[in-house]
Design a protein around this motif. Sequence first.
Motif, PDB file in Angstrom:
ATOM      1  N   ILE A  63       0.886  -1.169   0.000  1.00  0.00           N
ATOM      2  CA  ILE A  63       0.000   0.000   0.000  1.00  0.00           C
ATOM      3  C   ILE A  63       0.920   1.214   0.000  1.00  0.00           C
ATOM      4  N   LEU A  64       0.787   2.044  -1.002  1.00  0.00           N
ATOM      5  CA  LEU A  64       1.729   3.161  -1.143  1.00  0.00           C
ATOM      6  C   LEU A  64       0.960   4.472  -1.297  1.00  0.00           C
ATOM      7  N   HIS A  65       0.785   5.168  -0.184  1.00  0.00           N
ATOM      8  CA  HIS A  65       0.087   6.451  -0.202  1.00  0.00           C
ATOM      9  C   HIS A  65       0.816   7.437   0.700  1.00  0.00           C
ATOM     10  N   SER A  66       0.431   8.695   0.605  1.00  0.00           N
ATOM     11  CA  SER A  66       0.978   9.691   1.527  1.00  0.00           C
ATOM     12  C   SER A  66       0.195   9.635   2.820  1.00  0.00           C
ATOM     13  N   ILE A  67       0.874   9.320   3.910  1.00  0.00           N
ATOM     14  CA  ILE A  67       0.179   9.465   5.188  1.00  0.00           C
ATOM     15  C   ILE A  67       0.752  10.631   5.978  1.00  0.00           C
ATOM     16  N   THR A  68       1.753  11.305   5.395  1.00  0.00           N
ATOM     17  CA  THR A  68       2.197  12.576   5.957  1.00  0.00           C
ATOM     18  C   THR A  68       2.268  13.583   4.819  1.00  0.00           C
ATOM     19  N   GLY A  69       2.408  14.853   5.177  1.00  0.00           N
ATOM     20  CA  GLY A  69       2.500  15.891   4.159  1.00  0.00           C
ATOM     21  C   GLY A  69       1.134  16.330   3.675  1.00  0.00           C
ATOM     22  N   THR A  70       1.150  17.212   2.692  1.00  0.00           N
ATOM     23  CA  THR A  70      -0.084  17.901   2.320  1.00  0.00           C
ATOM     24  C   THR A  70      -1.134  16.981   1.733  1.00  0.00           C
ATOM     25  N   ASP A 106       5.006   5.048   3.117  1.00  0.00           N
ATOM     26  CA  ASP A 106       4.519   6.426   3.101  1.00  0.00           C
ATOM     27  C   ASP A 106       5.235   7.211   1.998  1.00  0.00           C
ATOM     28  N   GLY A 107       4.475   7.653   1.018  1.00  0.00           N
ATOM     29  CA  GLY A 107       5.056   8.469  -0.051  1.00  0.00           C
ATOM     30  C   GLY A 107       5.328   9.901   0.383  1.00  0.00           C
ATOM     31  N   ALA A 108       4.766  10.299   1.531  1.00  0.00           N
ATOM     32  CA  ALA A 108       5.068  11.580   2.163  1.00  0.00           C
ATOM     33  C   ALA A 108       4.819  12.785   1.253  1.00  0.00           C
ATOM     34  N   SER A 109       3.868  12.670   0.346  1.00  0.00           N
ATOM     35  CA  SER A 109       3.510  13.790  -0.538  1.00  0.00           C
ATOM     36  C   SER A 109       4.695  14.284  -1.362  1.00  0.00           C
ATOM     37  N   ASP A 110       5.662  13.421  -1.555  1.00  0.00           N
ATOM     38  CA  ASP A 110       6.890  13.830  -2.222  1.00  0.00           C
ATOM     39  C   ASP A 110       7.158  12.823  -3.342  1.00  0.00           C
ATOM     40  N   TRP A 111       7.196  13.292  -4.599  1.00  0.00           N
ATOM     41  CA  TRP A 111       7.167  12.348  -5.723  1.00  0.00           C
ATOM     42  C   TRP A 111       8.420  11.474  -5.811  1.00  0.00           C
ATOM     43  N   MET A 131      -1.339  -1.234  -4.230  1.00  0.00           N
ATOM     44  CA  MET A 131      -2.463  -0.316  -4.320  1.00  0.00           C
ATOM     45  C   MET A 131      -1.896   1.039  -3.933  1.00  0.00           C
ATOM     46  N   GLY A 132      -2.041   2.042  -4.792  1.00  0.00           N
ATOM     47  CA  GLY A 132      -1.465   3.295  -4.321  1.00  0.00           C
ATOM     48  C   GLY A 132      -1.484   4.462  -5.271  1.00  0.00           C
ATOM     49  N   CYS A 133      -0.885   5.521  -4.805  1.00  0.00           N
ATOM     50  CA  CYS A 133      -0.756   6.831  -5.444  1.00  0.00           C
ATOM     51  C   CYS A 133      -2.098   7.560  -5.484  1.00  0.00           C
ATOM     52  N   TRP A 134      -2.019   8.865  -5.619  1.00  0.00           N
ATOM     53  CA  TRP A 134      -3.231   9.673  -5.635  1.00  0.00           C
ATOM     54  C   TRP A 134      -3.088  10.771  -6.677  1.00  0.00           C
ATOM     55  N   THR A 135      -2.052  11.590  -6.548  1.00  0.00           N
ATOM     56  CA  THR A 135      -1.878  12.652  -7.535  1.00  0.00           C
ATOM     57  C   THR A 135      -1.268  12.078  -8.810  1.00  0.00           C
ATOM     58  N   SER A 136      -1.502  12.775  -9.912  1.00  0.00           N
ATOM     59  CA  SER A 136      -0.889  12.358 -11.169  1.00  0.00           C
ATOM     60  C   SER A 136       0.625  12.433 -11.065  1.00  0.00           C
ATOM     61  N   ALA A 137       1.108  13.419 -10.329  1.00  0.00           N
ATOM     62  CA  ALA A 137       2.551  13.583 -10.194  1.00  0.00           C
ATOM     63  C   ALA A 137       3.175  12.346  -9.559  1.00  0.00           C
ATOM     64  N   SER A 138       2.529  11.809  -8.536  1.00  0.00           N
ATOM     65  CA  SER A 138       3.101  10.618  -7.882  1.00  0.00           C
ATOM     66  C   SER A 138       3.011   9.414  -8.811  1.00  0.00           C
ATOM     67  N   ARG A 139       1.930   9.334  -9.586  1.00  0.00           N
ATOM     68  CA  ARG A 139       1.792   8.198 -10.504  1.00  0.00           C
ATOM     69  C   ARG A 139       2.862   8.256 -11.581  1.00  0.00           C
ATOM     70  N   LYS A 140       3.056   9.454 -12.133  1.00  0.00           N
ATOM     71  CA  LYS A 140       4.084   9.600 -13.166  1.00  0.00           C
ATOM     72  C   LYS A 140       5.466   9.257 -12.604  1.00  0.00           C
ATOM     73  N   ALA A 141       5.674   9.538 -11.323  1.00  0.00           N
ATOM     74  CA  ALA A 141       6.979   9.261 -10.723  1.00  0.00           C
ATOM     75  C   ALA A 141       7.221   7.761 -10.555  1.00  0.00           C
ATOM     76  N   VAL A 142       6.158   7.016 -10.230  1.00  0.00           N
ATOM     77  CA  VAL A 142       6.372   5.587  -9.980  1.00  0.00           C
ATOM     78  C   VAL A 142       6.264   4.753 -11.266  1.00  0.00           C
ATOM     79  N   LEU A 143       5.694   5.338 -12.303  1.00  0.00           N
ATOM     80  CA  LEU A 143       5.427   4.576 -13.527  1.00  0.00           C
ATOM     81  C   LEU A 143       6.666   3.880 -14.097  1.00  0.00           C
ATOM     82  N   PRO A 144       7.777   4.597 -14.271  1.00  0.00           N
ATOM     83  CA  PRO A 144       8.962   3.919 -14.806  1.00  0.00           C
ATOM     84  C   PRO A 144       9.442   2.778 -13.911  1.00  0.00           C
ATOM     85  N   VAL A 145       9.263   2.930 -12.597  1.00  0.00           N
ATOM     86  CA  VAL A 145       9.686   1.870 -11.679  1.00  0.00           C
ATOM     87  C   VAL A 145       8.834   0.621 -11.901  1.00  0.00           C
TER      88      VAL A 145
END
Lengths: 424, 308
Positions: A63-70, A106-111, A131-145
């Motif tokens: 499970i990969l989401h931001s549980i800290t940060g904005t 915790d992705g910590a709201s940081d891509w 299961m994870g990500c929320w913003t498009s920015a975070s999704r784009k960051a993990v996509l190559p991985v």
Amino acid sequence: MMTDRKTPSGLNPPVNRRSVLMGGAALSAALFMPKGLRAQDYPTAQVNTTGLAVTDDTVTVGILHSITGTMAISETGSVQAEKLAIEQINAQGGVLGRKINYIQEDGASDWPTFAEKAKKLLVNDKVASVMGCWTSASRKAVLPVFEQYNGFLYYPTFYEGLEESPNVIYTGQEATQQIIAGIDWVVRERGAETFYLLGSDYIWPRTSNKIARKHIEDKLGLKVVGEEYYPLGHTQFNSVINKIRLRKPDVIYAIVVGGSNVAFYKQLKAAGIDMTQENPLLLTISVTEDEIRGIGGENIEGAYACMKYFQSLENENNKEFVKAFKDMWGEDMVIGDVTQAAYLGPWLWKMAVEKAGSFDVDKVREASPGLEFTKAPEGYVRIHENHHLWSKTRVGRALENGQYDVVYETSELVEPDPFPEGYQ
Amino acid sequence: MFDGYSSSELVAIFAMQGFAGLILFSVLVLMALGLAIIFGQMGVINMAHGEFMILGAYVTYLCSNIFETYIPGLFCIYFFIAMILAFIAAGALGMFVEWAMIRHLYRRPLDTLLATWGLSLILQQTYRSIFGAREVGVQIPDWMMGALPLTDMIDLPINGIFVMVLTFAIFVAVALLLLKSGWGKQVRAVMFNRTMAGAVGINTERVDRMTFGIGCGIAGVAGAAFTMIGSTGPSSGQLYIVDTFLVVVFGGAASLFGTLASAFSISQAQSIMEFFLSGSMAKVLTLLTVVGILMLRPQGLFSLKIRS
């Protein structure tokens, strides 16, 4: 309205969470009637040929989401829904007879952190899916991985489209599913002719408004009288409200996100634009029940939102889901569109694994298109070849109590179209 | 640029935009006033200023809930009580922080930046633990809703007027306190020359604590006022901190009237440009202008003339 949110939760005797959970899980287990898959019928060596974290009686997911940060404000609901789905699946006997364990990062709201944690989950923990990500920015960051290490991601947020990855199942709506039906509805039912487009200044609102503008101007031959963007977190909307007043659009089409919403709706109301009068009418695709908790129901009463799920949906699946969610996470919780989409992730994965008879990512991927989930809270969903979901689009009207009254839904499932022709 | 507007509409535009600018001005002054006192008078770079504001906002949230549940009859005036409580809560926390942390760092002003940054993270996490990660809404009394119609086209939002009146009152109070009262004289004496002030019998520690407390208290009141227009979440304070420092530094750190002038010029420029350009572009241009002026005048618009 199915739920009475005014009931003070303090009046209820404190209940042991675990006992409620097990009770609820047992109940839903009985309702779902598991097929009774037993782990011994599926030897580990057979169902896992790629060295994933699968043992004879457990399988591990991430499970990969931001549980800290904005972003924690938004992503908390997704985490809760995913954990609920996992608990329910386990109560039914798990996946291929194996209990699901999860590792939460915790992705910590940081891509960059998202990318790093995704790699950790795939490489070190060998999770079978994430299961994870929320913003498009975070999704784009993990996509190559995910593509490099051949992981499998269930992504819950409604988003701008223009993407189709073999390693992602998109359980939220892409832009055309959410936008076009809503605009058609407001034109057909309310005779709207002029639109004022407004949003926060980043990719999702801009792409969405681009599609909205194309649809309004090119397909419908109507008029956009203004389009405007404000920085994320902006709290002063007096200027744009003045402009809206002067240009008198029939519809304010708002894609303001996060905390800015609170300022926007409070200032609209304070400026005397009464949304219950529908003059102008306000249609948003970015305010779920979660955001209304911050905005305050009295400030947004009468506005319309266009998405695929509302907590107030009247169907058996949803009643069960809302009850189970509240039993697990508290009576005063609200459930928004993304929370529901996050809940679909573990279920769709379980179904794909069982159809494939294997945890291997390639086989799960192959098994995914065409899968039907009839117990989805939103009603019924099916996975398209392009890894998005067929889903209905609905319009809800905000009530003072923070819930939506569903006033319209498409009669058919809307086909996902992440690369819409003529809208780019 | 003026296409499609009749002359009467243009008049309305300027009137309403001017007013929108005044509301923004009040907001900026409210945000910056507490910081101007702390940064300007004490030289402490308080990165936790936003979190003190949010404390005020949460106090208001609690207050509105309590009034709604237990004394709904007095709901229309809860806001004034909430502001007083916000001042006391933020002020008390400020005095505690000064005693526990800041006073050990007076000789190292840059370190206060790091220490208060840490403090802001601690406070954010505390809010998150107590109130949850989601944003909370504060219900506004009915009389603050709506707008006053001046003409057919010009409407003035009532909560905006309220914020303006509040800002004016607080500014006058602070100016009087700082310029006329005995305490104000002591503050200024301590800031100019700590050793000498101590030698003539001023209790410099007490003055420091009071100053920091009052600065934080004003931040709390600002936070209470912002619940009418903005959001309250654990990290909302972060939204304000950049603008706040912008106003204070642009105005000249040690000058209250500099803060006023800087808030006024930033808000009017922003508001007028916002109408004719997009919102993001207006913000960029405003920032560029401020940067340009600061390059020419590093001490800010106004600065105290002191012998060095």
